[in-house]
Design a protein around this motif. Structure first.
Motif, PDB file in Angstrom:
ATOM      1  N   ALA A  68       0.865  -1.209   0.226  1.00 54.98           N
ATOM      2  CA  ALA A  68      -0.024   0.062   0.026  1.00 54.98           C
ATOM      3  C   ALA A  68       0.785   1.329  -0.013  1.00 54.98           C
ATOM      4  CB  ALA A  68      -1.004   0.175   1.282  1.00 54.98           C
ATOM      5  N   MET A  86       0.309   5.700   0.080  1.00 51.74           N
ATOM      6  CA  MET A  86      -0.651   6.801   0.233  1.00 51.74           C
ATOM      7  C   MET A  86       0.186   8.006   0.164  1.00 51.74           C
ATOM      8  SD  MET A  86      -3.386   7.248   3.371  1.00 51.74           S
ATOM      9  CE  MET A  86      -3.454   8.629   4.279  1.00 51.74           C
ATOM     10  N   ASP A 145       5.216   0.884  -8.003  1.00 52.14           N
ATOM     11  CA  ASP A 145       6.383   1.572  -8.558  1.00 52.14           C
ATOM     12  C   ASP A 145       6.222   2.953  -8.146  1.00 52.14           C
ATOM     13  OD1 ASP A 145       7.354  -0.751  -9.696  1.00 52.14           O
ATOM     14  OD2 ASP A 145       6.237  -0.232 -11.475  1.00 52.14           O
ATOM     15  N   TYR A 146       5.245   3.499  -8.604  1.00 54.00           N
ATOM     16  CA  TYR A 146       4.879   5.162  -8.612  1.00 54.00           C
ATOM     17  C   TYR A 146       3.435   5.455  -7.704  1.00 54.00           C
ATOM     18  CZ  TYR A 146       4.421   9.608 -10.777  1.00 54.00           C
ATOM     19  OH  TYR A 146       4.331  11.092 -11.070  1.00 54.00           O
ATOM     20  N   MET A 170       7.967  14.577  -1.636  1.00 47.07           N
ATOM     21  CA  MET A 170       7.086  13.324  -1.732  1.00 47.07           C
ATOM     22  C   MET A 170       7.479  12.139  -1.050  1.00 47.07           C
ATOM     23  SD  MET A 170       4.607  13.760  -4.123  1.00 47.07           S
ATOM     24  CE  MET A 170       4.348  12.023  -4.022  1.00 47.07           C
ATOM     25  N   MET A 179       5.077  10.706   1.647  1.00 46.81           N
ATOM     26  CA  MET A 179       4.431   9.429   1.492  1.00 46.81           C
ATOM     27  C   MET A 179       4.420   8.433   2.592  1.00 46.81           C
ATOM     28  SD  MET A 179       6.410   7.194  -1.304  1.00 46.81           S
ATOM     29  CE  MET A 179       6.594   8.332  -2.429  1.00 46.81           C
ATOM     30  N   GLU A 197       4.054   4.372   3.327  1.00 46.64           N
ATOM     31  CA  GLU A 197       4.222   3.027   2.697  1.00 46.64           C
ATOM     32  C   GLU A 197       4.707   2.271   3.684  1.00 46.64           C
ATOM     33  OE1 GLU A 197       7.013   3.179  -0.382  1.00 46.64           O
ATOM     34  OE2 GLU A 197       6.094   1.819  -1.789  1.00 46.64           O
ATOM     35  N   ARG A 198       4.673   0.717   3.236  1.00 41.16           N
ATOM     36  CA  ARG A 198       5.429  -0.292   3.963  1.00 41.16           C
ATOM     37  C   ARG A 198       6.811   0.288   4.616  1.00 41.16           C
ATOM     38  NH1 ARG A 198       4.932  -5.761   4.338  1.00 41.16           N
ATOM     39  NH2 ARG A 198       3.604  -6.004   2.571  1.00 41.16           N
ATOM     40  N   ILE A 241      12.281  10.601  -5.478  1.00 40.14           N
ATOM     41  CA  ILE A 241      10.828  10.331  -6.359  1.00 40.14           C
ATOM     42  C   ILE A 241      10.801  10.273  -7.664  1.00 40.14           C
ATOM     43  CG2 ILE A 241      10.162  12.826  -6.218  1.00 40.14           C
ATOM     44  CD1 ILE A 241       7.789   9.427  -5.774  1.00 40.14           C
ATOM     45  N   ARG A 285      11.106   6.879  -9.189  1.00 42.47           N
ATOM     46  CA  ARG A 285       9.941   5.818  -9.365  1.00 42.47           C
ATOM     47  C   ARG A 285       9.030   5.958 -10.308  1.00 42.47           C
ATOM     48  NH1 ARG A 285       8.377   4.251  -3.008  1.00 42.47           N
ATOM     49  NH2 ARG A 285       7.000   2.967  -4.084  1.00 42.47           N
ATOM     50  N   SER A 286       8.904   7.221 -10.752  1.00 44.11           N
ATOM     51  CA  SER A 286       8.323   7.539 -11.955  1.00 44.11           C
ATOM     52  C   SER A 286       9.076   7.056 -13.138  1.00 44.11           C
ATOM     53  CB  SER A 286       8.284   8.886 -12.165  1.00 44.11           C
ATOM     54  OG  SER A 286       7.393   9.283 -13.323  1.00 44.11           O
ATOM     55  N   LEU A 291      11.013   4.065 -13.044  1.00 43.25           N
ATOM     56  CA  LEU A 291      10.998   2.870 -13.234  1.00 43.25           C
ATOM     57  C   LEU A 291       9.552   2.289 -13.892  1.00 43.25           C
ATOM     58  CD1 LEU A 291      11.777   0.017 -12.071  1.00 43.25           C
ATOM     59  CD2 LEU A 291      10.417   0.400  -9.965  1.00 43.25           C
ATOM     60  N   LYS A 292       8.386   3.082 -13.521  1.00 46.81           N
ATOM     61  CA  LYS A 292       7.233   2.837 -14.313  1.00 46.81           C
ATOM     62  C   LYS A 292       7.348   3.078 -15.818  1.00 46.81           C
ATOM     63  CE  LYS A 292       2.274   3.068 -13.675  1.00 46.81           C
ATOM     64  NZ  LYS A 292       1.952   3.101 -15.223  1.00 46.81           N
ATOM     65  N   LYS A 348       9.114   0.222 -17.090  1.00 43.37           N
ATOM     66  CA  LYS A 348       8.177  -1.018 -17.520  1.00 43.37           C
ATOM     67  C   LYS A 348       7.273  -0.747 -18.674  1.00 43.37           C
ATOM     68  CE  LYS A 348       8.677  -2.792 -12.702  1.00 43.37           C
ATOM     69  NZ  LYS A 348       7.955  -3.058 -11.669  1.00 43.37           N
ATOM     70  N   VAL A 352       6.274  15.682  -9.874  1.00 42.36           N
ATOM     71  CA  VAL A 352       7.089  14.783 -10.533  1.00 42.36           C
ATOM     72  C   VAL A 352       6.945  14.620 -11.918  1.00 42.36           C
ATOM     73  CG1 VAL A 352       7.763  12.439  -9.824  1.00 42.36           C
ATOM     74  CG2 VAL A 352       6.818  13.852  -7.984  1.00 42.36           C
ATOM     75  N   PRO A 353       8.037  14.263 -12.615  1.00 36.52           N
ATOM     76  CA  PRO A 353       7.674  14.202 -14.120  1.00 36.52           C
ATOM     77  C   PRO A 353       6.862  12.816 -14.297  1.00 36.52           C
ATOM     78  CG  PRO A 353       9.976  14.142 -13.576  1.00 36.52           C
ATOM     79  CD  PRO A 353       9.344  14.739 -12.619  1.00 36.52           C
ATOM     80  N   PRO A 354       5.749  13.066 -14.977  1.00 40.30           N
ATOM     81  CA  PRO A 354       4.967  11.640 -14.788  1.00 40.30           C
ATOM     82  C   PRO A 354       5.395  10.681 -15.797  1.00 40.30           C
ATOM     83  CG  PRO A 354       3.500  13.570 -15.283  1.00 40.30           C
ATOM     84  CD  PRO A 354       5.052  13.913 -15.400  1.00 40.30           C
ATOM     85  N   PRO A 355       5.259   9.253 -15.300  1.00 43.57           N
ATOM     86  CA  PRO A 355       5.822   7.992 -16.238  1.00 43.57           C
ATOM     87  C   PRO A 355       5.388   8.447 -17.926  1.00 43.57           C
ATOM     88  CG  PRO A 355       4.755   7.347 -14.378  1.00 43.57           C
ATOM     89  CD  PRO A 355       4.394   8.781 -14.468  1.00 43.57           C
TER      90      PRO A 355
END
Lengths: 181, 384
Positions: free
Chosen positions: A34, A36, A61-62, B180, B184, B186-187, B290, B293-294, B296-297, B300, B368-371
């Motif tokens: 998750a 957020m 990823d994002y 960011m 953010m 996260e786990r 951050i 991470r954009s 990386l997407k 892919k 953030v620059p989007p994917p």
């Protein structure tokens, strides 16, 4: 499972961020991923707050998204702001005593009277937990016990029973809605 | 939620990046925090203020960022692991003292949760414009170690690494995050304490009369602290092995050389990076924080469209991981640097890779620059 994108948005004080944190925490404690991110309207009394939450079985990823699969909204202002940003086949859940829904093509919309029912329980603050019980019963995101475990760990002992009752009220409302569950 | 007091119990948490940074710092042994409030780093100060007193630590909110970092340097010289956290304008105010910490070889940790700059800029929004400042912000030649987290988990892991690096090499170490990653949720998995490496100060083992605080027979001299019976003399002036000011060219040169060599010679031990699908890539995206991470997407998505693209993620900014980067260049690929600034990492990449092989996607602060934008740039590079 693909990523499920949930946008929660409402007025400051509606417990939106807490709701997002409970869902996210339940996810990660039960082997899901998750993430957020949080947004606010410019700081002022009566402004809105937003939690954008992604749930997935795989590493996310994002974290940022524009369109959600599920929109949960508690005010007319935030409904108006976001109801067009729901993906086709998505779902909008709104607080029905505060929101007049509009026509949105290819999106299911369900209302729940969370605030009124929270007042009946004696505390308006648990409206978000009523919404949680309602949402989870419709979406079947987690076993009820998993969510209740997280709620229990987050609230003071004297409020546990109130929160448990709130959750069950939300659950009951959803179960009573023929055709939804 | 585990214990809200003191050190967090091992377990899986859904945690904000800035909070994870605090939890990691406390596990690393941080017991002093000096700071001045500034968005978007405030959650770090707030949680430190709540937790430090519970575990015998000290939190001071100073009158400004200059006093804050000076307090942190003072506390470290009293033997206490110390840190500060700031952003944008606050980081600028700290620059002179970062040079001082380098000069007097004081291990401190500075967290910079980057926002959009310059000046007051975009206080609540993301930026990556402080990358070069972490190495070149203070006057004179100096070096820092800089970690670049891209998740709350890494805010936890890397603040511990930052403390370890600072106290291993006696050098100011920076955790360069962004709005960011700091905000953010996260786990975050907190391992049990015995699984976490924590480095402590090497104390002198000579008699106090024989102790030289900047002894050039060591690369990193053992560090005595004020109050343990050893003579401690600290000055921002160029100094000899005893810490006394000197202009003697030979002494000055010897000390400067040692201070630089302690980082240079350990570069391979310090640098960190991550590669994704680089083995057969014709184009490799270089990114950090951050933006990675954009990216990386985008990688892919590009792979699904048949483009042979990979990702080289910087996990340390300084020392810059130029060796693995140049190794990749030998396989004949091109590079695309994506960053939320007008061109900082790209300058360093171009130091090592021929200019015509390096493409750039700059991005203004605030988002953030989007994917999709990165993917568009990938297509442009491939299709000329």
């Amino acid at each position: 499972m693909d990523e499920t994108k949930i946008r929660l948005i409402g007025a400051g004080g509606h417990g939106i961020l807490t709701l997002g944190r409970i869902i996210g925490e339940t996810a990660v404690k039960n082997g899901m991923e998750a993430i957020m991110t949080i947004g606010y309207s410019p700081a002022r009394r009566g402004g809105w707050s937003r939690a954008d939450l992604i749930l997935s079985d795989e590493k996310i990823d994002y974290p940022i998204f524009t369109e959600s699969n599920i929109l949960i909204t508690t005010t007319q202002e935030t409904y108006d702001l976001e109801h067009r940003n729901v993906m086709e086949g998505g779902l909008i859940i709104y607080e029905s005593s505060l929101v007049n829904p509009k026509i949105v093509n290819d999106v299911r919309q369900v209302g729940v009277q969370a605030f009124e029912n929270a007042l009946k329980l004696g505390n308006r603050v648990v409206a978000n937990i009523i919404i949680l019980g309602f949402v989870n019963t419709i979406l079947k995101l987690f076993p009820d016990e998993a969510l209740l475990e997280v709620i229990k760990s987050r609230v003071k002992a004297r409020y546990r029973d109130l929160n448990l009752r709130a959750y069950n009220v939300g659950r009951r409302i959803a179960m009573d809605m023929v055709g939804v569950v | 939620m585990g214990s809200r007091d003191g050190i967090l119990e091992p377990g899986t948490y859904f945690m904000r990046g800035n909070d994870a940074c605090v939890e990691g710092a406390l596990i690393a042994g941080c017991r002093f925090f000096g700071g001045y409030p500034i968005t978007p780093s405030n959650e770090i100060s707030a949680l430190m203020a709540r937790k430090l007193p519970l575990i015998g630590g000290v939190f001071i909110q100073f009158e400004d960022e200059i006093a804050s970092i000076m307090g942190v340097i003072g506390a470290a010289n009293a033997g206490v692991k110390s840190m500060t956290a700031t952003s944008g304008p606050g980081f600028s105010l700290m620059q002179e003292a970062i040079g001082l910490a380098y000069m007097i070889e004081t291990p401190i940790v500075i967290v910079n949760v980057q926002r959009g700059g310059p000046s007051t800029g975009l206080p609540t929004q993301v930026g990556q414009g402080d990358f070069l400042q972490t190495h070149y912000g203070s006057h004179g030649d100096y070096m820092t170690i800089v970690y670049l987290p891209n998740s709350p988990q890494e805010m936890f892991d890397m603040i511990i690494k930052a403390f370890n690096a600072a106290w291993t090499y006696r050098v100011p170490t920076i955790l360069l995050s962004d709005q960011m990653v700091g905000h953010m949720i996260e786990r975050v998995v907190i391992p049990s304490l015995e699984d976490i490496l924590v480095v402590d100060r090497v104390k002198p083992d000579v008699d106090p009369e024989k102790y030289l605080p900047f002894d050039s027979k060591y690369l990193v001299p053992p560090m005595a602290v004020a109050g343990e019976g050893y003579r401690v003399h600290l000055t921002g002036l160029a100094h000899d092995e005893r810490g006394y000011p000197t202009t003697n060219p030979e002494t000055v040169s010897k000390q400067y050389e040692r201070m630089a060599e302690k980082i240079r010679r350990n570069e391979d031990r310090i640098i960190e990076w991550e590669e994704y699908l680089t083995h057969d890539a014709e184009l490799i995206i270089v990114a950090f924080g951050i933006t990675s991470r954009s990216a990386l997407k985008a990688v892919k998505d590009a792979r699904r469209l048949g483009y042979r693209v990979g990702l080289f993620r910087l996990k340390t900014g300084w020392p810059f991981p130029w060796k693995p980067l140049t190794r990749l260049a030998e396989q004949g690929c091109r590079f695309l640097v994506v960053e939320i600034n007008a061109g900082q990492v790209v300058r360093i990449v171009r130091e090592y890779i021929p200019n015509e092989l390096v493409y750039h996607l700059p991005w203004h602060p605030g988002s953030v620059p989007p994917p999709e934008i990165i993917l568009k740039k990938i297509r442009e590079v491939f299709n000329g």
